[in-house]
Design a protein around this motif. Structure first.
Motif, PDB file in Angstrom:
ATOM      1  N   PRO A  88       0.727  -1.121  -0.008  1.00 52.71           N
ATOM      2  CA  PRO A  88       0.047  -0.017   0.020  1.00 52.71           C
ATOM      3  C   PRO A  88       0.856   1.349  -0.061  1.00 52.71           C
ATOM      4  CG  PRO A  88      -1.042  -1.525   1.409  1.00 52.71           C
ATOM      5  CD  PRO A  88       0.445  -2.143   0.931  1.00 52.71           C
ATOM      6  N   ASP A  89       2.070   1.231   0.610  1.00 56.01           N
ATOM      7  CA  ASP A  89       2.878   2.392   0.757  1.00 56.01           C
ATOM      8  C   ASP A  89       3.436   2.890  -0.635  1.00 56.01           C
ATOM      9  OD1 ASP A  89       4.492   1.916   4.075  1.00 56.01           O
ATOM     10  OD2 ASP A  89       2.718   2.716   3.309  1.00 56.01           O
ATOM     11  N   ASP A  90       3.376   1.893  -1.699  1.00 55.27           N
ATOM     12  CA  ASP A  90       4.078   2.123  -2.920  1.00 55.27           C
ATOM     13  C   ASP A  90       2.841   2.926  -3.888  1.00 55.27           C
ATOM     14  OD1 ASP A  90       4.979  -1.156  -3.088  1.00 55.27           O
ATOM     15  OD2 ASP A  90       6.222   0.693  -2.671  1.00 55.27           O
ATOM     16  N   THR A  91       1.587   3.261  -3.277  1.00 54.53           N
ATOM     17  CA  THR A  91       0.607   3.974  -4.013  1.00 54.53           C
ATOM     18  C   THR A  91       1.076   5.331  -4.393  1.00 54.53           C
ATOM     19  OG1 THR A  91      -1.130   2.746  -2.928  1.00 54.53           O
ATOM     20  CG2 THR A  91      -1.641   4.865  -3.718  1.00 54.53           C
ATOM     21  N   ALA A  92       1.052   5.906  -5.608  1.00 53.18           N
ATOM     22  CA  ALA A  92       1.577   6.988  -5.934  1.00 53.18           C
ATOM     23  C   ALA A  92       1.342   7.303  -7.318  1.00 53.18           C
ATOM     24  CB  ALA A  92       3.050   7.159  -5.401  1.00 53.18           C
ATOM     25  N   VAL A  93       1.624   8.509  -7.824  1.00 51.42           N
ATOM     26  CA  VAL A  93       1.609   8.884  -9.107  1.00 51.42           C
ATOM     27  C   VAL A  93       3.267   8.593  -9.643  1.00 51.42           C
ATOM     28  CG1 VAL A  93       1.423  10.255 -11.111  1.00 51.42           C
ATOM     29  CG2 VAL A  93      -0.348  10.342  -9.171  1.00 51.42           C
ATOM     30  N   TYR A  94       3.381   7.796 -10.488  1.00 47.71           N
ATOM     31  CA  TYR A  94       4.793   7.344 -10.979  1.00 47.71           C
ATOM     32  C   TYR A  94       5.295   8.370 -12.337  1.00 47.71           C
ATOM     33  CZ  TYR A  94       5.170   3.744  -7.621  1.00 47.71           C
ATOM     34  OH  TYR A  94       5.283   2.987  -6.279  1.00 47.71           O
ATOM     35  N   TYR A  95       6.342   8.936 -12.186  1.00 45.35           N
ATOM     36  CA  TYR A  95       6.681   9.673 -13.364  1.00 45.35           C
ATOM     37  C   TYR A  95       8.160   9.089 -13.827  1.00 45.35           C
ATOM     38  CZ  TYR A  95       3.473  13.202 -11.240  1.00 45.35           C
ATOM     39  OH  TYR A  95       2.379  13.919 -10.927  1.00 45.35           O
ATOM     40  N   ALA A 104      19.157  19.810 -17.892  1.00 46.31           N
ATOM     41  CA  ALA A 104      17.747  20.047 -18.437  1.00 46.31           C
ATOM     42  C   ALA A 104      16.943  18.836 -17.900  1.00 46.31           C
ATOM     43  CB  ALA A 104      17.481  20.130 -19.809  1.00 46.31           C
ATOM     44  N   ASP A 105      15.668  18.906 -17.495  1.00 40.56           N
ATOM     45  CA  ASP A 105      14.833  17.729 -16.876  1.00 40.56           C
ATOM     46  C   ASP A 105      13.515  17.775 -17.667  1.00 40.56           C
ATOM     47  OD1 ASP A 105      16.351  18.068 -14.093  1.00 40.56           O
ATOM     48  OD2 ASP A 105      15.984  16.269 -14.728  1.00 40.56           O
ATOM     49  N   TYR A 106      13.166  16.564 -18.321  1.00 39.60           N
ATOM     50  CA  TYR A 106      11.775  16.522 -19.021  1.00 39.60           C
ATOM     51  C   TYR A 106      11.035  15.311 -18.140  1.00 39.60           C
ATOM     52  CZ  TYR A 106      14.293  18.959 -22.727  1.00 39.60           C
ATOM     53  OH  TYR A 106      14.691  19.753 -23.320  1.00 39.60           O
ATOM     54  N   TRP A 107       9.728  15.639 -18.172  1.00 39.21           N
ATOM     55  CA  TRP A 107       8.719  14.659 -17.394  1.00 39.21           C
ATOM     56  C   TRP A 107       7.653  14.122 -18.202  1.00 39.21           C
ATOM     57  CZ3 TRP A 107      10.126  13.789 -12.346  1.00 39.21           C
ATOM     58  CH2 TRP A 107      11.121  14.442 -11.560  1.00 39.21           C
ATOM     59  N   GLY A 108       7.250  12.909 -17.787  1.00 40.66           N
ATOM     60  CA  GLY A 108       6.121  12.357 -18.475  1.00 40.66           C
ATOM     61  C   GLY A 108       5.026  12.971 -17.488  1.00 40.66           C
ATOM     62  N   GLN A 109       3.712  12.605 -18.009  1.00 41.63           N
ATOM     63  CA  GLN A 109       2.426  13.050 -17.418  1.00 41.63           C
ATOM     64  C   GLN A 109       2.207  12.419 -16.286  1.00 41.63           C
ATOM     65  OE1 GLN A 109       2.556  10.819 -19.816  1.00 41.63           O
ATOM     66  NE2 GLN A 109       1.073   9.372 -19.404  1.00 41.63           N
ATOM     67  N   GLY A 110       2.701  11.363 -16.055  1.00 45.36           N
ATOM     68  CA  GLY A 110       2.788  10.415 -14.894  1.00 45.36           C
ATOM     69  C   GLY A 110       1.381   9.408 -15.018  1.00 45.36           C
ATOM     70  N   THR A 111       1.548   8.293 -14.234  1.00 47.64           N
ATOM     71  CA  THR A 111       0.768   7.126 -14.239  1.00 47.64           C
ATOM     72  C   THR A 111       0.275   6.658 -12.755  1.00 47.64           C
ATOM     73  OG1 THR A 111       0.053   4.997 -15.230  1.00 47.64           O
ATOM     74  CG2 THR A 111       2.475   5.285 -14.570  1.00 47.64           C
ATOM     75  N   GLN A 112      -0.946   6.559 -12.693  1.00 47.41           N
ATOM     76  CA  GLN A 112      -1.151   6.297 -11.180  1.00 47.41           C
ATOM     77  C   GLN A 112      -1.046   4.732 -10.721  1.00 47.41           C
ATOM     78  OE1 GLN A 112      -2.624   8.223  -8.486  1.00 47.41           O
ATOM     79  NE2 GLN A 112      -2.447   6.584  -7.389  1.00 47.41           N
ATOM     80  N   VAL A 113      -0.442   4.565  -9.602  1.00 46.27           N
ATOM     81  CA  VAL A 113      -0.333   3.137  -9.163  1.00 46.27           C
ATOM     82  C   VAL A 113      -1.276   3.075  -7.900  1.00 46.27           C
ATOM     83  CG1 VAL A 113       1.140   1.356  -8.086  1.00 46.27           C
ATOM     84  CG2 VAL A 113       1.763   2.425 -10.406  1.00 46.27           C
ATOM     85  N   THR A 114      -2.161   2.400  -7.718  1.00 45.06           N
ATOM     86  CA  THR A 114      -3.032   2.002  -6.213  1.00 45.06           C
ATOM     87  C   THR A 114      -2.961   0.528  -5.958  1.00 45.06           C
ATOM     88  OG1 THR A 114      -4.433   3.863  -7.107  1.00 45.06           O
ATOM     89  CG2 THR A 114      -4.805   2.710  -5.264  1.00 45.06           C
ATOM     90  N   VAL A 115      -2.227   0.656  -4.658  1.00 49.84           N
ATOM     91  CA  VAL A 115      -1.876  -0.707  -4.107  1.00 49.84           C
ATOM     92  C   VAL A 115      -3.176  -0.723  -2.640  1.00 49.84           C
ATOM     93  CG1 VAL A 115      -0.688  -2.636  -3.219  1.00 49.84           C
ATOM     94  CG2 VAL A 115       0.318  -0.728  -4.752  1.00 49.84           C
ATOM     95  N   SER A 116      -4.049  -1.692  -3.013  1.00 55.37           N
ATOM     96  CA  SER A 116      -5.058  -1.742  -2.025  1.00 55.37           C
ATOM     97  C   SER A 116      -5.791  -3.012  -2.200  1.00 55.37           C
ATOM     98  CB  SER A 116      -6.148  -0.407  -2.240  1.00 55.37           C
ATOM     99  OG  SER A 116      -7.405  -0.772  -1.367  1.00 55.37           O
ATOM    100  N   SER A 117      -6.404  -3.410  -0.918  1.00 50.19           N
ATOM    101  CA  SER A 117      -7.160  -4.773  -0.845  1.00 50.19           C
ATOM    102  C   SER A 117      -8.606  -4.080  -0.846  1.00 50.19           C
ATOM    103  CB  SER A 117      -6.862  -5.273   0.616  1.00 50.19           C
ATOM    104  OG  SER A 117      -6.820  -4.320   1.777  1.00 50.19           O
TER     105      SER A 117
END
Length: 117
Positions: A88-95, A104-117
């Motif tokens: 569950p602690d891994d739940t976050a938006v991953y970039y 210089a830094d470039y970023w993606g838009q992010g993808t949601q990861v949800t860990v839950s029972s």
């Protein structure tokens, strides 16, 4: 222009697995240091893993060691993050992040990861 597009996020139960992908365009991918970051609700963005341009040097934070694996396919301009034994602690938006030699830094838009029972 440089574009990073993440995919592969979703909802899983604790102990499950996901593989994130990040496709890069507009930059010579094989020359870039690549990183995965994550940001949980109410927390600062944190570096999860880093991989050198050749893939020969890899660093991961202690909390994901042995569970997450960063890799890259320079022929496909793609960065990966294999996540096993998710908690569950891994739940976050991953970039995904591309860092150039000139800072210089470039970023993606992010993808949601949800860990839950």
């Amino acid at each position: 222009q440089v574009q990073l597009v993440e995919s592969g996020g979703g909802s899983v139960q604790p102990g499950g697995s996901l593989r994130l992908s990040c496709v890069v365009s507009g930059f010579t991918f094989s020359m870039a240091v690549m990183r995965w970051y994550r940001q949980a609700p109410g927390k600062e963005r944190e570096l999860v893993a880093r991989i050198s341009s050749s893939g020969g040097i890899i660093n991961t934070i202690d909390s994901v060691k042995g569970r997450f694996t960063i890799s890259r396919d320079n022929a496909k301009n793609t960065l990966y993050l294999q996540m096993n034994s998710l908690k569950p602690d891994d739940t976050a938006v991953y970039y995904c992040n591309l860092h150039t030699d000139w800072g210089a830094d470039y970023w993606g838009q992010g993808t949601q990861v949800t860990v839950s029972s």
